[in-house]
Design a protein around this motif. Structure first.
Motif, PDB file in Angstrom:
ATOM      1  N   GLU A 348      16.260  31.831  76.059  1.00 25.58           N
ATOM      2  CA  GLU A 348      15.710  31.264  74.828  1.00 25.58           C
ATOM      3  C   GLU A 348      15.510  29.754  74.893  1.00 25.58           C
ATOM      4  O   GLU A 348      15.043  29.151  73.925  1.00 25.58           O
ATOM      5  N   GLY A 349      15.889  29.132  76.013  1.00 27.92           N
ATOM      6  CA  GLY A 349      15.734  27.681  76.131  1.00 27.92           C
ATOM      7  C   GLY A 349      16.575  26.904  75.147  1.00 27.92           C
ATOM      8  O   GLY A 349      16.165  25.829  74.677  1.00 27.92           O
ATOM      9  N   LEU A 350      17.781  27.392  74.862  1.00 27.24           N
ATOM     10  CA  LEU A 350      18.577  26.785  73.791  1.00 27.24           C
ATOM     11  C   LEU A 350      19.170  25.440  74.170  1.00 27.24           C
ATOM     12  O   LEU A 350      19.467  24.623  73.284  1.00 27.24           O
ATOM     13  N   GLN A 352      17.627  22.973  75.782  1.00 28.24           N
ATOM     14  CA  GLN A 352      16.621  21.977  75.432  1.00 28.24           C
ATOM     15  C   GLN A 352      16.443  21.886  73.924  1.00 28.24           C
ATOM     16  O   GLN A 352      16.276  20.799  73.367  1.00 28.24           O
ATOM     17  N   ASP A 353      16.473  23.031  73.259  1.00 26.44           N
ATOM     18  CA  ASP A 353      16.356  23.017  71.797  1.00 26.44           C
ATOM     19  C   ASP A 353      17.460  22.177  71.170  1.00 26.44           C
ATOM     20  O   ASP A 353      17.225  21.397  70.230  1.00 26.44           O
ATOM     21  N   SER A 354      18.683  22.359  71.668  1.00 29.25           N
ATOM     22  CA  SER A 354      19.808  21.619  71.092  1.00 29.25           C
ATOM     23  C   SER A 354      19.689  20.135  71.389  1.00 29.25           C
ATOM     24  O   SER A 354      20.077  19.293  70.571  1.00 29.25           O
ATOM     25  N   ASP A 356      16.855  18.459  71.695  1.00 28.25           N
ATOM     26  CA  ASP A 356      15.822  17.947  70.781  1.00 28.25           C
ATOM     27  C   ASP A 356      16.376  17.793  69.366  1.00 28.25           C
ATOM     28  O   ASP A 356      16.134  16.778  68.690  1.00 28.25           O
ATOM     29  N   LEU A 357      17.129  18.798  68.927  1.00 29.41           N
ATOM     30  CA  LEU A 357      17.709  18.730  67.587  1.00 29.41           C
ATOM     31  C   LEU A 357      18.710  17.582  67.489  1.00 29.41           C
ATOM     32  O   LEU A 357      18.762  16.862  66.485  1.00 29.41           O
ATOM     33  N   ASN A 440      21.896  27.397  68.695  1.00 31.01           N
ATOM     34  CA  ASN A 440      20.767  27.996  67.987  1.00 31.01           C
ATOM     35  C   ASN A 440      20.647  27.497  66.547  1.00 31.01           C
ATOM     36  O   ASN A 440      19.920  28.071  65.740  1.00 31.01           O
ATOM     37  N   THR A 442      19.364  25.452  63.380  1.00 32.45           N
ATOM     38  CA  THR A 442      18.018  25.007  63.023  1.00 32.45           C
ATOM     39  C   THR A 442      18.067  23.604  62.434  1.00 32.45           C
ATOM     40  O   THR A 442      19.116  23.120  61.986  1.00 32.45           O
TER      41      THR A 442
END
Length: 461
Positions: A348-350, A352-354, A356-357, A440, A442
């Motif tokens: 899920e690419g989490l 990198q997501d984290s 960015d967040l 994960n 948001t």
């Protein structure tokens, strides 16, 4: 957030009565009155909480968890991947480390085998792994590997040339665990006073020195003066309990180079930082991974469902026969949870997501807390899923009130001790609000947490 009162329900045998009595029976670790709340459910970042205060017993609150369960709930509460892994893991055998396990083998091959997820940090064939129950136990094993590296277990004497290697270097403000072998690595007097210290004299004595963290000049001076006695360096790539303190660029790589040149083992305590900085490991810089001899990971590793840690060490590092046997060395259930969780994070690419967040959230924290509430908050630090907001001196004296205000505003949070008074004229670091979000989480959830923290800060006035 709603805080909806419900009817008092403290009759003997009913839930709130059981909660109050059972909570009182648990050892209080904190030295002050514990928070009068108990969790009775939740999912994701939400916690369903019951008030146990006698005047408000039975009141219900729904909180957002900014702590991720001591920074361990990788995907929040009740995530379907973790629930499925737990169910699957109960049917894959219950062997100890004496027998091989398909779950254990599949996990380690996926991480450290050919094309493994972690081979950039740990080249194939150069490392082996052991599992433990907790980060503290993992750091204890790392320390054991360090001490055994100077000792010939067959002849029961020093390896030639290792007789003078009797010093372990740690850092001011560090946190590595409460167990007996680790307390000497903590420089703050409160953590050490009244507890046994390692024997420094004798043929197998051990000394512990402490340096200011992130000071290149202090590091250079120390190695110039003491490298011949140094056995190992133990470092957090980002100091957690000290207040989410990161070293300057290049510091960790310089430390690794000095250790290699002097024949000193480098131990990275990544129990807290694992999977929280936009990569699997925080021992890295702009040039890539920083090499280590031993790396300890935990917390996020167990996906919030199992308490576990890993010690990843160079193959030449080992202990005498049976010296590392443990009931909990990578049991199949743990391996199932770790493997399924890591596969989900990667797919899920989490990471990198984290990252960015975290970058976005840092700006929001700086504006909504530091700018708008300078009487309570002074500075934002951290990266990715691990951020800290330092308290002002005045607010540091009112942490109990602030925690209560945050709960009433609908958020549960933790506070790190801070580095306190530091040597060399470095500024005092006050206790720090630690915000650790699941990978994960948001943006809307993160913003809601910040808004609730701001509401708690307003109520403190």
């Amino acid at each position: 957030m709603t805080a909806t009162p419900v009817a008092r329900d403290d009759r003997p045998g009913e839930p709130t009565g059981v909660l109050a009595r059972g909570t009182d029976l648990q050892l209080n670790h904190y030295g002050t009155a514990r928070l009068p709340f108990a969790c009775v459910g939740g999912r994701g970042l939400e916690l369903d909480v019951v008030d146990l205060d006698p005047a408000r017993r039975g009141r219900r609150l729904r909180l957002l968890d900014a702590s991720a369960g001591y920074a361990s709930a990788t995907l929040g509460g009740g995530h379907p991947v973790v629930r499925a892994a737990l169910a699957r893991g109960t049917g894959v055998g219950n062997v100890t480390d004496e027998l091989g396990s398909l779950e254990r083998a599949a996990l380690l091959d996926r991480l450290l085998g050919p094309d493994g997820l972690w081979t950039a940090h740990f080249p194939v064939g150069n490392y082996h792994v052991s599992g433990r129950n907790s980060g503290s136990e993992g750091n204890e094993l790392a320390l054991r590997l360090v001490l055994e590296s100077r000792f010939d277990g067959r002849r029961l004497r020093h390896h030639p040339g290792k007789e003078r290697r009797d010093t372990v270097l740690a850092f001011q403000g560090a946190w590595h665990g409460w167990t007996g072998g680790l307390v000497p690595l903590l420089n703050r007097r409160y953590y050490r006073a009244g507890l046994p210290t390692p024997e420094a004299a004798g043929p197998y004595g051990v000394r512990v020195d402490h340096l200011p963290f992130g000071d290149p000049d202090a590091l250079a001076d120390y190695f110039a003066a003491s490298a011949d006695r140094l056995l190992a360096v133990v470092v957090e790539p980002i100091q957690g309990d000290a207040g989410i303190l990161a070293p300057p660029p290049g510091y960790l790589r310089d430390l690794a180079r000095r250790c290699t040149a002097a024949g000193v083992l480098l131990v990275a305590d990544e129990v807290l930082t694992f999977a929280k900085t936009g990569d699997w490991f925080a021992m890295r810089d702009a040039d890539g991974p920083v090499p280590t001899d031993i790396t300890v990971i935990g917390k996020f590793l167990g996906m919030g469902a199992v308490s576990t840690s890993m010690v990843i060490a160079r193959r030449e590092l080992a202990v005498r026969s049976s010296g590392a046997v443990t009931t909990s060395d990578l049991r199949p259930l743990n391996c199932a949870v770790i493997r399924d969780g890591i596969e989900h994070i990667a797919a899920e690419g989490l990471l990198q997501d984290s990252a960015d967040l975290g970058a976005h959230l840092t700006e929001h924290l700086d504006h909504a807390l530091v700018d708008d509430h300078p009487d309570v908050f002074t500075e934002v630090r951290g990266t990715g899923a691990m951020l800290g907001v330092e308290l002002s001196a005045a607010a540091a004296d009112r942490i109990g009130e602030l925690r209560s205000a945050l709960i009433e505003a609908g958020v549960y949070a933790e506070f790190m001790a801070g580095a306190g008074k530091r040597s060399g004229g470095r500024r005092y670091v006050h206790p720090t609000l630690r915000i650790v979000l699941p990978l994960n989480a948001t943006a809307s959830q993160a913003h809601e947490i910040v808004d609730r923290v701001a509401a708690g800060a307003r109520a403190l006035r």
